[in-house]
Design an enzyme around this catalytic site. Structure first.
Site, PDB file in Angstrom:
ATOM      1  N   LYS A 190       0.840  -1.196   0.000  1.00 40.81           N
ATOM      2  CA  LYS A 190       0.000   0.000   0.000  1.00 40.81           C
ATOM      3  C   LYS A 190       0.871   1.240   0.000  1.00 40.81           C
ATOM      4  O   LYS A 190       1.538   1.552   0.971  1.00 40.81           O
ATOM      5  CB  LYS A 190      -0.909   0.050   1.226  1.00 40.81           C
ATOM      6  CG  LYS A 190      -2.002   1.095   1.033  1.00 40.81           C
ATOM      7  CD  LYS A 190      -2.646   1.558   2.312  1.00 40.81           C
ATOM      8  CE  LYS A 190      -1.864   2.623   3.006  1.00 40.81           C
ATOM      9  NZ  LYS A 190      -1.796   3.912   2.281  1.00 40.81           N
ATOM     10  N   GLY A 241       7.035   4.460   8.351  1.00 36.64           N
ATOM     11  CA  GLY A 241       6.185   5.625   8.559  1.00 36.64           C
ATOM     12  C   GLY A 241       6.378   6.176   9.951  1.00 36.64           C
ATOM     13  O   GLY A 241       7.451   6.027  10.545  1.00 36.64           O
ATOM     14  N   SER A 242       5.348   6.767  10.485  1.00 37.66           N
ATOM     15  CA  SER A 242       5.481   7.452  11.767  1.00 37.66           C
ATOM     16  C   SER A 242       5.547   6.460  12.925  1.00 37.66           C
ATOM     17  O   SER A 242       5.013   5.350  12.844  1.00 37.66           O
ATOM     18  CB  SER A 242       4.287   8.389  11.971  1.00 37.66           C
ATOM     19  OG  SER A 242       3.091   7.650  11.979  1.00 37.66           O
ATOM     20  N   THR A 243       6.190   6.878  14.000  1.00 36.26           N
ATOM     21  CA  THR A 243       6.293   6.018  15.178  1.00 36.26           C
ATOM     22  C   THR A 243       4.913   5.737  15.753  1.00 36.26           C
ATOM     23  O   THR A 243       4.644   4.629  16.218  1.00 36.26           O
ATOM     24  CB  THR A 243       7.229   6.659  16.219  1.00 36.26           C
ATOM     25  OG1 THR A 243       8.541   6.746  15.638  1.00 36.26           O
ATOM     26  CG2 THR A 243       7.331   5.829  17.483  1.00 36.26           C
ATOM     27  N   GLY A 246       3.367   3.049  13.733  1.00 33.85           N
ATOM     28  CA  GLY A 246       4.153   1.836  13.985  1.00 33.85           C
ATOM     29  C   GLY A 246       3.720   1.172  15.287  1.00 33.85           C
ATOM     30  O   GLY A 246       3.566  -0.046  15.380  1.00 33.85           O
ATOM     31  N   GLU A 263      10.110   0.533  10.379  1.00 34.05           N
ATOM     32  CA  GLU A 263      11.130   1.563  10.156  1.00 34.05           C
ATOM     33  C   GLU A 263      10.437   2.881  10.412  1.00 34.05           C
ATOM     34  O   GLU A 263       9.585   3.294   9.624  1.00 34.05           O
ATOM     35  CB  GLU A 263      11.664   1.435   8.728  1.00 34.05           C
ATOM     36  CG  GLU A 263      13.058   1.998   8.585  1.00 34.05           C
ATOM     37  CD  GLU A 263      13.036   3.448   8.171  1.00 34.05           C
ATOM     38  OE1 GLU A 263      13.016   4.308   9.085  1.00 34.05           O
ATOM     39  OE2 GLU A 263      13.013   3.716   6.975  1.00 34.05           O
ATOM     40  N   CYS A 297      13.358  10.267   7.169  1.00 33.12           N
ATOM     41  CA  CYS A 297      13.348   9.671   8.510  1.00 33.12           C
ATOM     42  C   CYS A 297      14.710   9.794   9.177  1.00 33.12           C
ATOM     43  O   CYS A 297      14.798   9.966  10.380  1.00 33.12           O
ATOM     44  CB  CYS A 297      12.894   8.227   8.451  1.00 33.12           C
ATOM     45  SG  CYS A 297      13.807   7.253   7.254  1.00 33.12           S
ATOM     46  N   GLU A 391      10.424  14.983  16.343  1.00 27.14           N
ATOM     47  CA  GLU A 391      10.684  14.985  14.915  1.00 27.14           C
ATOM     48  C   GLU A 391       9.820  16.071  14.264  1.00 27.14           C
ATOM     49  O   GLU A 391       8.619  16.131  14.488  1.00 27.14           O
ATOM     50  CB  GLU A 391      10.306  13.607  14.357  1.00 27.14           C
ATOM     51  CG  GLU A 391      10.642  13.391  12.917  1.00 27.14           C
ATOM     52  CD  GLU A 391      10.307  11.971  12.442  1.00 27.14           C
ATOM     53  OE1 GLU A 391       9.244  11.443  12.817  1.00 27.14           O
ATOM     54  OE2 GLU A 391      11.113  11.401  11.704  1.00 27.14           O
TER      55      GLU A 391
HETATM   56  P1  NAI Z   1       1.799   7.754   8.606  1.00 27.33           P
HETATM   57  O1  NAI Z   1       2.651   6.934   9.479  1.00 27.33           O
HETATM   58  O2  NAI Z   1       0.395   8.001   9.027  1.00 27.33           O
HETATM   59  O3  NAI Z   1       1.733   7.118   7.143  1.00 27.33           O
HETATM   60  C1  NAI Z   1       2.610   6.138   6.633  1.00 27.33           C
HETATM   61  C2  NAI Z   1       1.809   5.072   5.926  1.00 27.33           C
HETATM   62  O4  NAI Z   1       1.017   4.353   6.852  1.00 27.33           O
HETATM   63  C3  NAI Z   1       0.835   5.576   4.876  1.00 27.33           C
HETATM   64  O5  NAI Z   1       0.827   4.667   3.807  1.00 27.33           O
HETATM   65  C4  NAI Z   1      -0.487   5.545   5.605  1.00 27.33           C
HETATM   66  O6  NAI Z   1      -1.578   5.406   4.748  1.00 27.33           O
HETATM   67  C5  NAI Z   1      -0.337   4.327   6.453  1.00 27.33           C
HETATM   68  N1  NAI Z   1      -1.173   4.285   7.657  1.00 27.33           N
HETATM   69  C6  NAI Z   1      -1.673   5.328   8.363  1.00 27.33           C
HETATM   70  N2  NAI Z   1      -2.364   4.875   9.413  1.00 27.33           N
HETATM   71  C7  NAI Z   1      -2.315   3.530   9.385  1.00 27.33           C
HETATM   72  C8  NAI Z   1      -2.836   2.491  10.211  1.00 27.33           C
HETATM   73  N3  NAI Z   1      -3.539   2.754  11.295  1.00 27.33           N
HETATM   74  N4  NAI Z   1      -2.574   1.217   9.874  1.00 27.33           N
HETATM   75  C9  NAI Z   1      -1.828   0.933   8.792  1.00 27.33           C
HETATM   76  N5  NAI Z   1      -1.336   1.867   7.980  1.00 27.33           N
HETATM   77  C10 NAI Z   1      -1.559   3.152   8.261  1.00 27.33           C
HETATM   78  O7  NAI Z   1       2.535   9.116   8.348  1.00 27.33           O
HETATM   79  P2  NAI Z   1       1.845  10.495   7.910  1.00 27.33           P
HETATM   80  O8  NAI Z   1       0.574  10.705   8.660  1.00 27.33           O
HETATM   81  O9  NAI Z   1       1.766  10.513   6.464  1.00 27.33           O
HETATM   82  O10 NAI Z   1       2.920  11.532   8.430  1.00 27.33           O
HETATM   83  C11 NAI Z   1       2.888  11.951   9.777  1.00 27.33           C
HETATM   84  C12 NAI Z   1       4.268  12.029  10.358  1.00 27.33           C
HETATM   85  O11 NAI Z   1       4.878  10.747  10.311  1.00 27.33           O
HETATM   86  C13 NAI Z   1       5.249  12.904   9.628  1.00 27.33           C
HETATM   87  O12 NAI Z   1       5.126  14.237   9.999  1.00 27.33           O
HETATM   88  C14 NAI Z   1       6.550  12.321  10.065  1.00 27.33           C
HETATM   89  O13 NAI Z   1       6.888  12.814  11.323  1.00 27.33           O
HETATM   90  C15 NAI Z   1       6.259  10.847  10.182  1.00 27.33           C
HETATM   91  N6  NAI Z   1       6.686  10.089   9.005  1.00 27.33           N
HETATM   92  C16 NAI Z   1       7.832   9.368   9.070  1.00 27.33           C
HETATM   93  C17 NAI Z   1       8.282   8.689   7.978  1.00 27.33           C
HETATM   94  C18 NAI Z   1       9.527   7.907   8.010  1.00 27.33           C
HETATM   95  O14 NAI Z   1      10.092   7.623   6.962  1.00 27.33           O
HETATM   96  N7  NAI Z   1      10.014   7.499   9.149  1.00 27.33           N
HETATM   97  C19 NAI Z   1       7.576   8.725   6.712  1.00 27.33           C
HETATM   98  C20 NAI Z   1       6.342   9.453   6.742  1.00 27.33           C
HETATM   99  C21 NAI Z   1       5.946  10.121   7.860  1.00 27.33           C
END
Ligand code: NAI
Ligand code: MG
Length: 770
Positions: A190, A241-243, A246, A263, A297, A391
């Site tokens: 996804k 994605g976000s902690t 995670g 990650e 990240c 972050e």
């Molecule tokens: P997010 O963690 O919500 O999104 C990452 C992925 O997870 C997306 O594909 C999203 O659709 C999916 N997702 C969201 N909620 C989910 C759930 N409950 N179960 C399974 N999948 C889910 O990140 P978001 O909201 O786009 O960004 C928010 C913050 O996260 C950013 O400001 C940043 O601090 C952090 N982030 C960190 C990343 C990294 O590479 N470590 C990458 C993106 C965001």
């Protein structure tokens, strides 16, 4: 602009990349994108709008996949998996190679689409994202080819659910899909809701490359689609994605038996010593925090600068910031593009506005209207200030000073995260002294943001667990061929038992190198299978766990040499062997078996084996395609607790202990509850064998009472759940408190798996040459 004016001003002109190739692709797909399942695009809907963040224009409409649509994709992956695995490594290698070739052929389309969709400068998508993604497929074509010979003892996991973020859309797809396919898994991926476009082109490429239907499936949607994928009948979830998400995923998968890699976020330190090449360090910092608008990240978002050079460094940095060009991501002369979405922009603005500490400097460079944020530097912060800890995920650098190398390490490690770290010094001794001390999965010396498919990437602490890339990344997409042994079904004697004689046989816990009474003061009678009273075992509680972990944290075992660890493990073996009869009798009396002596001999053998490994479980130097060495160092995972199995009361205690000690970890062993007396006896062996205080602690009592506290304990890095699925669930349900690693063990003689579980790879990058 006339040439003369250009010479006068030395201004850059614009150099826009042609976007028509990407817009044509979208038009060819009717302006709508949606799930790719079983080798074909399903009809798409206009549920969500995909925009170009630089202009706000709609790029396409996208299907928000429902639970049923996710289920369908998972079924397609499930049906395709056995044949994909059976096809063999060489056949899979051909397909991965074809994917790499076709991605190369469509590199410009992919780069333009990535910049349109994400807002990142075309220079970056063209020169970094897309080439690295392609390199990942080439590299893993090789791993597929070599799997039958080089990884003969490992097999695929099955169906992998993969959820990726928006900051490196195609690159994260490559990091997820290439190793999964190489090892014989099928996938349902996804992409992030902001940036699905290059995944759709990739789906197209899969069809052209001869990927069998069902091997790669892509579901489009938002967090709800992601959550449905987490709940689906997959064998593994890989998440970047976000902690906070995670954490939710770790909770949602608790007890499901799904393997998990995470990650997550970071707040990575960028340390500049006073002898650094300052101009290089400034230039490195541009890459560390303004690459991809800081939405990285592992961004070097926390500058730690030696006090003596701080003013000079900040001044040169500000001068450089003022020269950064912000604007149209498709302009080849742009350094900083658009923020991915107005929501992210608001988050950045809100975090910076809420800060009242230090001095904030925004780059003096024109910032276009819309989804753009200027490069920003906040100096004079205290290590505990919010912006030094949280972050920001945007182009905002925060800065503090240090005086000594020790202080630099202390500030660097003062974070809940542990993803990456950068250090700059011209002194190689200092660099190699500091790199191992930084709590991070990746360390860059005199460089930053170096990546390659051959080198592992991933974090520690709340930055998550698992590695992507290299041999170590394959662990996350395969499992030992040898299955886990079935847990023992033990029915201990529960009757009245014989009356105790007048000798006090109440054993003690073993905490911090000492026999210790249990905090609660309670103990429990232990009977043999026919009801004879064998002694009393203490009942440990939460406070005993706390004391044990405190002792672990203070023990310093991780700093010892492999040679010393071997010596102590040999000494333990010797002392146990000398007491073979006593332990054999004890085991036979507890279990009613007659195999006690055999078990003691096996335990002695295990101690010898891990003593042997202690100075031989080595790292690697990676072949990365640049003038650098990337060292994959094996570091201890840290503080471990183990719920020991009932199967073999002594062997089941000594095996995790020996594997943990061998790899430099301390361990608290929760002994078999029905058969604890071999463990309490073993504490005397520990006392006699020069094991430093706190390295091994032994607790007894009902494991079900201890498991939740182990799961929740913030000081434990890992819990090894070796006594069955029920307690694993108890631990996993609470492990998200500090994103703990939870491991369910391996077959007794699968030494590699035990050693891997005790170590974490830290990749240290050291470029060379002038
Ligand atoms: P997010 O963690 O919500 O999104 C990452 C992925 O997870 C997306 O594909 C999203 O659709 C999916 N997702 C969201 N909620 C989910 C759930 N409950 N179960 C399974 N999948 C889910 O990140 P978001 O909201 O786009 O960004 C928010 C913050 O996260 C950013 O400001 C940043 O601090 C952090 N982030 C960190 C990343 C990294 O590479 N470590 C990458 C993106 C965001
Ligand atoms: Mg979100």
């Amino acid at each position: 602009m006339p040439i003369e004016t250009i010479f006068d001003t030395m201004e850059y002109g614009t150099a826009p990349e042609d976007r028509s190739v990407a817009l044509q692709w979208i038009a060819n797909h009717g302006g709508l994108i949606g799930p790719y399942v079983n080798g074909a695009f399903a009809p798409a809907r206009d549920d969500l709008t995909i925009r170009n963040p630089a202009t706000g224009e709609k790029l396409a409409g996208m299907t928000l996949c429902t639970k049923d649509e996710v289920t369908e994709a998972v079924q397609s992956a499930r049906a395709a998996q056995p044949d994909w695995q059976k096809a063999g490594g060489a056949a899979r290698a051909r397909v991965l190679y074809a994917l790499a070739r076709l991605m190369q052929k469509h590199a410009r389309l992919l780069a333009v689409m990535e910049s349109l969709d994400n807002g990142k400068p075309i220079r970056e998508s063209r020169d970094i994202d897309i080439p690295l993604a392609i390199r990942h497929f080439y590299h893993h074509a090789g791993h597929a080819q070599l799997m039958p010979s080089a990884l003969a003892d490992r097999v695929a996991l099955g169906v992998c659910g993969q959820i990726i973020p928006w900051n490196f859309p195609l690159l994260m797809l490559a990091w997820k899909i290439a190793p999964a396919l190489a090892m014989g898994n099928t996938v349902v991926l996804k992409p992030a809701e902001y940036t699905p476009m290059t995944a759709m082109i990739f789906a197209d490429i899969c069809s052209q490359a001869g990927v069998p239907p069902g091997v790669v499936n892509i579901v489009t949607g938002d967090g709800s689609t992601g959550a449905a994928l987490v709940d689906a009948t997959v064998d593994k979830i890989a998440f970047t994605g976000s902690t906070s998400v995670g954490r939710q995923i770790q909770e949602a998968t608790a007890g499901s038996g799904k393997s998990l890699t995470l990650e997550l976020g970071g707040k990575s330190p960028y340390i500049v010593f006073d002898d650094a090449d300052i101009d290089s360090a400034v230039e490195g910092l541009v890459d560390a925090i303004w690459f991809n608008q800081g939405q990285v990240c592992c961004a070097g978002s926390r500058l730690l600068i030696h006090e003596a050079i701080a003013d000079d460094f900040h001044n040169r940095l500000k001068a450089r910031m003022d020269k950064l060009r912000i604007g149209d991501p498709l302009d080849k002369s742009i350094d900083v593009g658009a923020i991915v979405d107005p929501i992210q922009l608001q988050q950045i603005q809100a975090l910076v506005q809420a800060n009242t500490a230090g001095q904030t400097y925004h780059a003096q460079t024109p910032v276009p209207e819309g989804c753009f944020y200027p490069p920003t530097l906040i100096t004079g912060l205290h290590p505990a200030d919010t912006l030094m800890q949280e972050e920001i995920f945007g182009p905002v650098l925060v800065s503090t000073t240090f005086r000594t190398p020790a202080e630099a390490v202390e500030i660097a490690n003062n974070s809940k995260y542990g993803l990456a770290a950068t250090l700059w010094t011209e002194n190689i001794n200092l660099a190699l002294e500091i790199a191992p001390k930084l709590v991070a999965g990746v360390v860059w010396v005199n460089a930053t943001n170096l990546f390659d498919a051959a080198a592992g990437f991933g974090g520690t602490r709340e930055s998550g667990f698992g590695r992507e890339g290299g041999w170590e990344g394959l662990q996350a997409y395969s499992k030992p061929r040898q299955p886990l042994p079935e847990p023992a079904q033990v029915t201990p004697f529960t009757g009245q038992g014989a009356a105790a004689d007048d000798i006090d046989r109440t054993a003690k816990l073993f905490i911090g190198g000492k026999q210790a009474r249990p905090d609660g003061g309670y103990s429990q009678a232990i009977f043999g299978p026919k009801g004879q009273l064998l002694g009393h075992a203490p009942i440990a509680n939460r406070k005993d766990i706390r004391n044990a972990v405190q002792a672990q944290l203070a023990c310093g075992w991780g700093k010892t040499t492999g040679h010393l660890r071997a010596q102590i493990l040999y000494y333990l073996a010797e002392n146990l062997a000398a007491q073979t009869n006593r332990f054999a009798e004890r085991l036979d009396a507890m279990t009613g078996s007659t195999t006690g002596a055999e078990e003691v001999r096996a335990a002695v053998d295990v101690l010898f084996t891990y003593a042997a490994w202690a100075d031989k479980f080595e790292g690697r130097a990676k072949s990365v395609p640049m003038r650098a060495v990337a060292l994959a160092m094996r570091e201890p995972v840290g503080t471990i607790a183990a719920l020991c199995s009932d199967q073999h009361p002594l062997l089941g205690l000594v095996t995790p202990m020996a594997a943990a000690l061998c790899t430099g970890n301390s361990i608290t062993l929760c002994a078999s509850a029905p058969f604890p007396l071999a463990a309490t006896d073993f504490s005397h062996i520990l006392e006699a064998s020069d094991v430093p205080a706190g390295v091994v602690n032994i607790l007894t009592g009902p494991q079900a009472d201890l498991a939740p506290h182990l799961g929740a304990h913030m000081g434990l890095d890992t819990v090894w759940c070796l006594s069955g699925a029920e307690l694993t669930q108890e631990v996993q349900a609470r492990a998200s408190s500090n994103i703990k690693r939870v491991w369910q063990g391996a077959a007794q003689d699968d030494h590699d798996s035990w050693l891997d579980a005790g170590t974490e790879i830290k990749t240290i990058w050291i470029p060379y040459g002038e």
